[in-house]
Design a protein around this motif. Sequence first.
Motif, PDB file in Angstrom:
ATOM      1  N   UNK A  71     -52.476   4.247  -7.937  1.00  0.00           N
ATOM      2  CA  UNK A  71     -53.576   3.572  -8.622  1.00  0.00           C
ATOM      3  C   UNK A  71     -53.994   4.304  -9.885  1.00  0.00           C
ATOM      4  N   UNK A  72     -53.234   5.315 -10.252  1.00  0.00           N
ATOM      5  CA  UNK A  72     -53.547   6.079 -11.459  1.00  0.00           C
ATOM      6  C   UNK A  72     -52.802   5.568 -12.675  1.00  0.00           C
ATOM      7  N   UNK A  73     -52.353   6.503 -13.506  1.00  0.00           N
ATOM      8  CA  UNK A  73     -51.690   6.142 -14.762  1.00  0.00           C
ATOM      9  C   UNK A  73     -50.170   6.168 -14.625  1.00  0.00           C
ATOM     10  N   UNK A  74     -49.526   5.284 -15.361  1.00  0.00           N
ATOM     11  CA  UNK A  74     -48.065   5.187 -15.346  1.00  0.00           C
ATOM     12  C   UNK A  74     -47.522   5.232 -16.759  1.00  0.00           C
ATOM     13  N   UNK A  75     -46.343   5.822 -16.893  1.00  0.00           N
ATOM     14  CA  UNK A  75     -45.628   5.722 -18.146  1.00  0.00           C
ATOM     15  C   UNK A  75     -44.855   4.425 -18.200  1.00  0.00           C
ATOM     16  N   UNK A  76     -44.134   4.229 -19.301  1.00  0.00           N
ATOM     17  CA  UNK A  76     -43.384   2.992 -19.481  1.00  0.00           C
ATOM     18  C   UNK A  76     -42.013   3.052 -18.813  1.00  0.00           C
ATOM     19  N   UNK A  77     -41.600   4.237 -18.399  1.00  0.00           N
ATOM     20  CA  UNK A  77     -40.332   4.387 -17.711  1.00  0.00           C
ATOM     21  C   UNK A  77     -39.202   4.783 -18.645  1.00  0.00           C
ATOM     22  N   UNK A  78     -38.222   5.467 -18.083  1.00  0.00           N
ATOM     23  CA  UNK A  78     -37.021   5.831 -18.834  1.00  0.00           C
ATOM     24  C   UNK A  78     -35.804   5.510 -17.967  1.00  0.00           C
ATOM     25  N   UNK A  79     -34.816   4.875 -18.562  1.00  0.00           N
ATOM     26  CA  UNK A  79     -33.650   4.406 -17.827  1.00  0.00           C
ATOM     27  C   UNK A  79     -32.652   5.532 -17.606  1.00  0.00           C
ATOM     28  N   UNK A  80     -32.220   5.668 -16.369  1.00  0.00           N
ATOM     29  CA  UNK A  80     -31.147   6.596 -16.013  1.00  0.00           C
ATOM     30  C   UNK A  80     -30.001   5.778 -15.427  1.00  0.00           C
ATOM     31  N   UNK A  81     -28.847   5.912 -16.010  1.00  0.00           N
ATOM     32  CA  UNK A  81     -27.669   5.205 -15.520  1.00  0.00           C
ATOM     33  C   UNK A  81     -26.571   6.216 -15.214  1.00  0.00           C
ATOM     34  N   UNK A  82     -26.103   6.179 -13.973  1.00  0.00           N
ATOM     35  CA  UNK A  82     -25.063   7.107 -13.544  1.00  0.00           C
ATOM     36  C   UNK A  82     -23.787   6.303 -13.279  1.00  0.00           C
ATOM     37  N   UNK A  83     -22.744   6.648 -13.983  1.00  0.00           N
ATOM     38  CA  UNK A  83     -21.475   5.937 -13.815  1.00  0.00           C
ATOM     39  C   UNK A  83     -20.546   6.729 -12.898  1.00  0.00           C
ATOM     40  N   UNK A  84     -19.683   6.004 -12.229  1.00  0.00           N
ATOM     41  CA  UNK A  84     -18.756   6.656 -11.280  1.00  0.00           C
ATOM     42  C   UNK A  84     -17.505   7.159 -11.971  1.00  0.00           C
TER      43      UNK A  84
END
Length: 114
Positions: free
Chosen positions: A101-114
Motif C-alpha cells: 500500500x506504499x509507493x511503487x516505481x514504474x518497473x524495469x524489464x529483465x529478460x533472461x534468454x536461454x
Amino acid sequence: QVQLVESGGGLVQAGESLVLSCEASESISSLSLMGWYRQAPGKGRVLVATITAEGRTSYADLAKDRFTISKDNAKNTLFLQMNRLSVEDTGVYYCNSQGPWGSWGQGTQVTVSS
C-alpha cells in the motif's frame, strides 16, 4: 509519498548477473521497509526481497542464495544484485516502499534468454 525510479534492467543470458537500482526522491534511511517485487508475463506481482531501516533482509524462496538486496542511505538508492539468472527470472521488477500500500516505481524489464 516517496517517488521511486528503477534502472538496470535488460537482456541477459541464463547464468549471468544483473544489478537493479532504485533511486528515491527523498531520504530512505528512515523508511521502515523497502523491497523488490517482480511480475512475470501473465502472472501476478510477487515479493522478491525486503530490507528494513536497520538493514535486516528477507528473501522469497525464488531469490534465496542467488539475489542480494541492499541499500545506500547516503545515495537514497536501493539495489538488487541478481546472480545465476534463469529464464524463469524474466519479468518486470518493481521497487517498493512501505509495503503493497506504499509507493511503487514504474518497473524495469529483465529478460533472461536461454
